[in-house]
Every structure is written in structure tokens, then in C-alpha cells.
Design an enzyme around this catalytic site. Structure first.
Site, PDB file in Angstrom:
ATOM      1  N   LYS A   1       5.092  -4.525   9.043  1.00  0.00           N
ATOM      2  CA  LYS A   1       5.183  -5.804   8.301  1.00  0.00           C
ATOM      3  C   LYS A   1       6.341  -6.660   8.794  1.00  0.00           C
ATOM      4  CE  LYS A   1       7.104  -2.465   5.595  1.00  0.00           C
ATOM      5  NZ  LYS A   1       6.665  -1.348   4.823  1.00  0.00           N
TER       6      LYS A   1
ATOM      7  N   GLU B   1      -3.921  -3.676   7.960  1.00  0.00           N
ATOM      8  CA  GLU B   1      -4.089  -3.437   6.519  1.00  0.00           C
ATOM      9  C   GLU B   1      -2.907  -2.682   5.907  1.00  0.00           C
ATOM     10  OE1 GLU B   1      -7.039  -4.330   4.439  1.00  0.00           O
ATOM     11  OE2 GLU B   1      -5.295  -4.005   3.165  1.00  0.00           O
TER      12      GLU B   1
ATOM     13  N   VAL C   1       0.832  -4.259   4.260  1.00  0.00           N
ATOM     14  CA  VAL C   1       1.118  -4.744   2.900  1.00  0.00           C
ATOM     15  C   VAL C   1       0.450  -3.820   1.887  1.00  0.00           C
ATOM     16  CG1 VAL C   1       0.973  -6.672   1.278  1.00  0.00           C
ATOM     17  CG2 VAL C   1       1.139  -7.130   3.724  1.00  0.00           C
TER      18      VAL C   1
ATOM     19  N   GLU D   1      15.549   4.581   0.465  1.00  0.00           N
ATOM     20  CA  GLU D   1      16.128   5.017   1.748  1.00  0.00           C
ATOM     21  C   GLU D   1      17.641   5.187   1.554  1.00  0.00           C
ATOM     22  OE1 GLU D   1      14.534   5.034   4.885  1.00  0.00           O
ATOM     23  OE2 GLU D   1      12.588   4.562   3.989  1.00  0.00           O
TER      24      GLU D   1
ATOM     25  N   ASP E   1      11.913  -6.533   2.381  1.00  0.00           N
ATOM     26  CA  ASP E   1      10.610  -5.897   2.582  1.00  0.00           C
ATOM     27  C   ASP E   1       9.516  -6.685   1.841  1.00  0.00           C
ATOM     28  OD1 ASP E   1       8.959  -3.284   3.207  1.00  0.00           O
ATOM     29  OD2 ASP E   1       8.665  -3.675   1.069  1.00  0.00           O
TER      30      ASP E   1
ATOM     31  N   LYS F   1       6.167  -9.004   3.277  1.00  0.00           N
ATOM     32  CA  LYS F   1       4.788  -8.847   2.791  1.00  0.00           C
ATOM     33  C   LYS F   1       4.274 -10.160   2.182  1.00  0.00           C
ATOM     34  CE  LYS F   1       5.553  -3.963   1.964  1.00  0.00           C
ATOM     35  NZ  LYS F   1       6.081  -2.989   0.994  1.00  0.00           N
TER      36      LYS F   1
ATOM     37  N   GLY G   1       4.084   5.770   1.394  1.00  0.00           N
ATOM     38  CA  GLY G   1       3.864   7.212   1.538  1.00  0.00           C
ATOM     39  C   GLY G   1       3.034   7.461   2.781  1.00  0.00           C
TER      40      GLY G   1
HETATM   41  P1  NAP Z   1       9.502   6.767  10.572  1.00  0.00           P
HETATM   42  O1  NAP Z   1       9.201   7.943   9.725  1.00  0.00           O
HETATM   43  O2  NAP Z   1      10.914   6.354  10.745  1.00  0.00           O
HETATM   44  O3  NAP Z   1       8.852   7.020  12.006  1.00  0.00           O
HETATM   45  C1  NAP Z   1       9.108   6.193  13.110  1.00  0.00           C
HETATM   46  C2  NAP Z   1       8.531   6.856  14.356  1.00  0.00           C
HETATM   47  O4  NAP Z   1       8.747   5.984  15.457  1.00  0.00           O
HETATM   48  C3  NAP Z   1       9.168   8.198  14.724  1.00  0.00           C
HETATM   49  O5  NAP Z   1       8.193   9.096  15.144  1.00  0.00           O
HETATM   50  C4  NAP Z   1      10.124   7.844  15.878  1.00  0.00           C
HETATM   51  O6  NAP Z   1      10.279   8.879  16.825  1.00  0.00           O
HETATM   52  C5  NAP Z   1       9.357   6.705  16.519  1.00  0.00           C
HETATM   53  N1  NAP Z   1      10.229   5.812  17.282  1.00  0.00           N
HETATM   54  C6  NAP Z   1      11.298   5.121  16.812  1.00  0.00           C
HETATM   55  N2  NAP Z   1      11.850   4.385  17.798  1.00  0.00           N
HETATM   56  C7  NAP Z   1      11.110   4.635  18.909  1.00  0.00           C
HETATM   57  C8  NAP Z   1      11.168   4.197  20.247  1.00  0.00           C
HETATM   58  N3  NAP Z   1      12.106   3.336  20.650  1.00  0.00           N
HETATM   59  N4  NAP Z   1      10.235   4.668  21.126  1.00  0.00           N
HETATM   60  C9  NAP Z   1       9.266   5.518  20.720  1.00  0.00           C
HETATM   61  N5  NAP Z   1       9.156   5.970  19.453  1.00  0.00           N
HETATM   62  C10 NAP Z   1      10.062   5.531  18.577  1.00  0.00           C
HETATM   63  O7  NAP Z   1       8.722   5.475  10.044  1.00  0.00           O
HETATM   64  P2  NAP Z   1       7.455   5.426   9.046  1.00  0.00           P
HETATM   65  O8  NAP Z   1       7.917   5.567   7.644  1.00  0.00           O
HETATM   66  O9  NAP Z   1       6.403   6.345   9.551  1.00  0.00           O
HETATM   67  O10 NAP Z   1       7.019   3.890   9.208  1.00  0.00           O
HETATM   68  C11 NAP Z   1       6.375   3.442  10.380  1.00  0.00           C
HETATM   69  C12 NAP Z   1       5.858   2.026  10.199  1.00  0.00           C
HETATM   70  O11 NAP Z   1       4.956   1.992   9.101  1.00  0.00           O
HETATM   71  C13 NAP Z   1       6.927   0.958   9.878  1.00  0.00           C
HETATM   72  O12 NAP Z   1       6.564  -0.261  10.465  1.00  0.00           O
HETATM   73  C14 NAP Z   1       6.857   0.847   8.386  1.00  0.00           C
HETATM   74  O13 NAP Z   1       7.293  -0.419   7.909  1.00  0.00           O
HETATM   75  C15 NAP Z   1       5.365   1.004   8.178  1.00  0.00           C
HETATM   76  N6  NAP Z   1       5.000   1.456   6.828  1.00  0.00           N
HETATM   77  C16 NAP Z   1       5.522   2.609   6.359  1.00  0.00           C
HETATM   78  C17 NAP Z   1       5.173   3.024   5.095  1.00  0.00           C
HETATM   79  C18 NAP Z   1       5.729   4.311   4.536  1.00  0.00           C
HETATM   80  O14 NAP Z   1       5.422   4.637   3.388  1.00  0.00           O
HETATM   81  N7  NAP Z   1       6.521   5.079   5.271  1.00  0.00           N
HETATM   82  C19 NAP Z   1       4.312   2.247   4.297  1.00  0.00           C
HETATM   83  C20 NAP Z   1       3.762   1.079   4.839  1.00  0.00           C
HETATM   84  C21 NAP Z   1       4.123   0.689   6.117  1.00  0.00           C
HETATM   85  P3  NAP Z   1      10.960  10.294  16.422  1.00  0.00           P
HETATM   86  O15 NAP Z   1       9.976  10.959  15.516  1.00  0.00           O
HETATM   87  O16 NAP Z   1      11.104  11.004  17.712  1.00  0.00           O
HETATM   88  O17 NAP Z   1      12.237   9.929  15.740  1.00  0.00           O
END
Ligand code: NAP
Length: 429
Positions: free
Chosen positions: A103, A127, A130, A188, A199, A203, A305
Site C-alpha cells: 500500500k 487487493e 487495503v 509493531e 498506514d 489506504k 495477518g
Molecule cells: P515482513 O514480514 O517484514 O516480510 C518482508 C519480506 O521481504 C521478508 O521475507 C524479507 O526477507 C523480504 N525483504 C525485505 N527487504 C528485501 C530486499 N531488499 N530484497 C529481498 N527481500 C527483501 O513483511 P509482511 O508483514 O509480510 O508484509 C509484506 C507486505 O505486505 C508489505 O507491503 C505490507 O504492507 C503488506 N501487508 C502486510 C500485511 C500483514 O498483515 N503483515 C497486511 C496487508 C498488507 P527476510 O525474510 O530474509 O528478512
């Protein structure tokens, strides 16, 4: 269909798991199997638990993975602006369809991604960006395209909704409720993006762009977080039969000069307990859409999640994979309306103001005079006495936000006003 996965954190790991567990169903729905071509991460050696993925697929070289000839779809669940923007523009321009949950990037520079998708003749789906698992963007970008959306009001940040719900339920202050949210993993370690409203603002920009056929970016969104919401504010709201929520509100309509424009804002507001959004508790999300012909629609569910978000990502993967197999793509971004964005000062809203005043004759007239000078009309006044002090609770009718803010500023300087205990916008009837 070969899928390059960028990121294998909370969301990415669940995408891998669901792709593995539901491989047969997904293949049947798409019309071809979905295969992982590679997984780009930052630390390939990191312990990721029992993930159903060949360790040889992990790489730190995202760009080479994206450029591989046999990759059809790029799924980006890394987050942040760079390097994600460069990767996705490259993927789209070179003819790979993209699914992203990012987002922040879409709100910052969605235009570049949409333009690259047109250039590459491919799909850009998002999708999950948001309200996590809630099917919301597809209804806005497809199902409601026969209608005219006039307003979108949402609770789109689970962390702040958890904190405000806890403050409402227990009377706790912001700090204690935040500590509790952090302990339970809802916030966080650095909660700034959530509690300062960044955030939700990202959205809001995405929702407004889709709803009003106009490019809206994060910088167009008026933003206030919840760090200033106090236990006293929550108590004031309760006395009014209201609760406080961090709302994203996007509207379309004519302003005072009759010109059609868009307003987009994120701030805490009091809403009546009878409003459908008032009962959205814990870390849940809900979005209330008002359209001219459809009337009122409500979308509700888990906004974050790993698994809920991965569900939305995979729904997009199936859609773009089907399109590729059929040799087609979805309609591109719809921005034909090009509506101007109205500044917050011109947005019509209502204020609830609680004042500690001297309990003597003429106070009410002095206070009312300030409202009159700014052309703000008062809807209700409630006064309760306390020794030589009184509490005045005033709710206004709608007025431009700038006039309301100027009224509060002048009240602060009035000698009969000892302090302003609470100022909150009122929404929802
Ligand atoms: P996360 O747990 O921090 O995971 C980020 C991933 O990206 C990790 O696997 C990390 O590698 C990798 N990464 C970071 N920098 C990198 C780089 N320079 N090169 C290659 N890989 C890299 O994040 P997340 O919670 O899954 O969220 C991911 C996305 O989904 C974000 O845009 C977030 O806004 C969106 N989102 C998340 C949620 C949620 O509930 N978590 C909900 C809606 C949207 P390592 O594993 O090796 O550290």
C-alpha cells in the site's frame, strides 16, 4: 504459470503455504498449475520453520528472478518504496503480471506502476493492499462501475482500532492501550506508521483513487493519528452515546462554489454507537461505501495477518493467471474524472468541544459569540456546574473545518474559558 515471489515474511510464507496446500484446486481454477519459480528474500539462510519450498529456490537477486524468461507473474510482498518500485516497474514493462500488497508504494507512486502495466500490456492487482482479506478493491474497481460512489468511510487500520477499542472498553489511556497492543503482537515495535495514521492514509488514497476515478496520492490525504486521543476524550464520547474510531473518509461532491471535488482524510472521530462502524472491535477492519444507486454497503473482516492477507494475494494470482492464459488483461486504471482534491480547511465536518469555563453570568453569551463570529452554528449545548467552574459541552452543525479550527483557537484565548478538555470531530449522523 510460473510465479516469482518477492518476500517471504508474514505474508509471503503464507502465500507459499497456501500455494502448496491448495495446488490442485488452484490449478483447476486457473486452468494450469501454479509453480514457484523462485523466492527473493534478504536473508536466504534465515530459519523459516517447516516451509513447503525447495531451499534452492531462495535468492537475494530479486531482479534476475523477475527478468527470468520463464516467469509469468511477480508477487511482491516485501513492502516499502525502493527497491520494490524499481522491481515492479521492470516486471510490468517486461510483460510480467504483478500482484502486490504494497500500500505504501501504491499510495506514493501508483501512477508509475499503472503506467508500466499499460506499457507492458499486463495486469497490476493489489487487493491485499487495503483491508487485508476483505474483498473490497475488486468491488470498487469492477462491481460498482455502473454506479456513482459518493462516500467511503472506513476503519482500515487494525492496530489503532485495537487500541481505541481497548480504551473504550477499559477507560485506559493511549499509552497503556498501546503497551497492551504491543504485548499481544497487534502493534509493531515502532508503531509510528499505524498510530500516526500513515498506514490508514495510504489506504485512503488507494480507496479514493478507485472510488472516484481520480489519481489520489498519500500527499493528498489530510492525516491525524490517535496519539492525542485521551481517556477524557473517550469518556466525553461515551457520555454522548458515541465511541471514537480512527476513520478514513473519502467523499465526492460539490463544494461551496458548486465545483465537483474529492476530499480524503484520516483522523479520529466520534461516531454514534448505533453506527455500523461503531461495533467493529479489536483489530478488525470495515469499510462503509455509499453509492447513488446501490445505497449503503458494508465490507467487514480481517484487515491484516499472514493468512488473511495471503488469501487476497492468491485471489489476485488466480485472476491474473487466468487472464494470461486467456491472452487478455483486466481494464487498466480508471482516472478519467480527474477531480480536484479539496483542502481540509474546506471540508464540511462537525466538532464536539468540551470546555471548562468560569461559572458566572455571561459566559454562555461570550462563548456563543465566538461561534457566531466564525459563522459556526451550534447544534446542542450541555452545561453542568462544579463549584465555581462549569463544564460546557458543545456540538456544532456542519461547518468548514477551517472555521471550526479557528473557533477553537479563539475559544482558547477567551478569559472565561479555563481549559479546553476535548475537541473531536463528529461523523456518522
Ligand atoms: P515482513 O514480514 O517484514 O516480510 C518482508 C519480506 O521481504 C521478508 O521475507 C524479507 O526477507 C523480504 N525483504 C525485505 N527487504 C528485501 C530486499 N531488499 N530484497 C529481498 N527481500 C527483501 O513483511 P509482511 O508483514 O509480510 O508484509 C509484506 C507486505 O505486505 C508489505 O507491503 C505490507 O504492507 C503488506 N501487508 C502486510 C500485511 C500483514 O498483515 N503483515 C497486511 C496487508 C498488507 P527476510 O525474510 O530474509 O528478512
Amino acid at each position: 504459470m510460473r510465479v516469482a515471489l518477492l518476500g517471504c515474511g508474514n505474508v509471503g510464507a503464507e502465500v507459499v503455504r497456501l500455494m502448496h496446500e491448495q495446488a490442485a484446486d488452484l490449478a483447476a481454477r486457473v486452468g494450469a498449475p501454479l509453480e514457484l519459480a523462485g523466492v527473493a528474500v534478504r536473508r536466504p539462510g534465515r530459519d523459516r520453520g517447516p516451509l513447503p519450498v525447495d531451499p534452492a529456490l531462495f535468492t537475494t537477486d530479486a531482479l534476475s528472478l523477475i527478468k527470468a524468461d520463464d516467469v509469468d507473474i511477480v508477487v511482491e510482498v516485501v513492502g516499502g518504496i525502493e527497491p520494490a518500485r524499481g522491481w515492479l516497474v521492470e516486471a510490468l514493462r517486461s510483460g510480467k503480471s504483478v500482484v502486490t500488497a504494497n500500500k505504501a508504494l501504491l499510495a506514493e507512486d501508483g501512477g508509475s506502476l499503472h503506467d508500466a502495466a499499460v506499457e507492458g500490456g499486463v495486469d497490476l492487482y493489489y487487493e491485499a493492499a487495503v483491508a487485508g482479506a476483505i474483498p473490497l478493491l475488486r468491488p470498487l474497481r469492477e462491481s460498482l462501475h455502473g454506479d456513482r460512489i459518493t462516500r467511503v468511510t472506513g476503519i482500515v487500520n487494525g492496530t489503532t482500532n485495537y487500541i481505541l477499542s481497548a480504551m473504550d472498553a477499559t477507560g485506559a489511556g493511549f499509552g497503556d492501550a498501546l503497551d497492551q497492543a504491543t504485548e499481544l503482537g497487534y502493534a509493531e515495535p515502532d508503531p509510528t506508521a499505524d498510530v500516526e495514521g500513515f498506514d490508514a492514509a495510504a489506504k485512503a488514497a488507494i480507496l479514493a483513487s478507485l472510488a472516484f476515478h481520480t489519481r489520489v496520492g498519500a500527499a493528498d490525504v489530510y492525516r491525524e493519528g490517535i496519539t492525542e486521543v485521551s481517556a477524557a476524550n473517550v469518556a466525553s464520547a461515551k457520555e454522548m452515546g458515541c465511541t471514537i474510531k480512527l476513520l478514513c473518509i473519502a467523499t465526492r461532491g460539490p463544494g461551496a462554489d458548486g465545483t465537483e471535488a474529492v476530499t480524503v482524510r484520516v483522523h479520529p472521530a466520534m461516531i454514534p454507537r448505533s453506527h455500523p462502524l461503531a461495533s467493529v472491535g479489536d483489530a478488525f477492519n470495515a469499510v462503509f461505501v455509499e453509492a447513488e444507486a446501490a445505497g449503503q454497503l458494508m465490507f467487514y473482516g480481517r484487515g491484516a495477518g499472514g493468512a488473511p492477507t495471503a488469501s487476497a494475494v492468491l485471489g489476485d494470482v488466480v485472476a491474473v493467471a487466468r487472464n494470461r492464459l486467456a491472452g487478455t488483461r483486466a481494464a487498466s486504471e480508471s482516472t478519467y474524472a480527474h477531480l480536484p482534491i479539496r483542502p481540509m480547511g474546506e471540508v464540511l465536518t462537525r466538532y464536539h468541544i468540551s470546555l471548562d469555563v468560569a461559572d458566572r453570568a455571561g459566559v454562555l453569551a461570550a462563548v456563543a459569540g465566538v461561534f457566531a463570529r466564525h459563522d459556526v452554528s451550534i447544534a446542542t449545548v450541555r452545561q453542568s456546574g462544579r463549584a465555581d467552574e462549569a463544564v460546557l459541552v458543545i456540538v456544532t452543525h456542519v461547518a468548514p473545518d477551517a472555521a471550526l479550527a479557528a473557533t477553537v483557537e479563539e475559544l482558547r484565548g477567551l478569559d472565561v474559558v479555563r481549559s479546553i478538555a476535548s475537541v473531536l470531530r463528529v461523523e456518522g449522523g
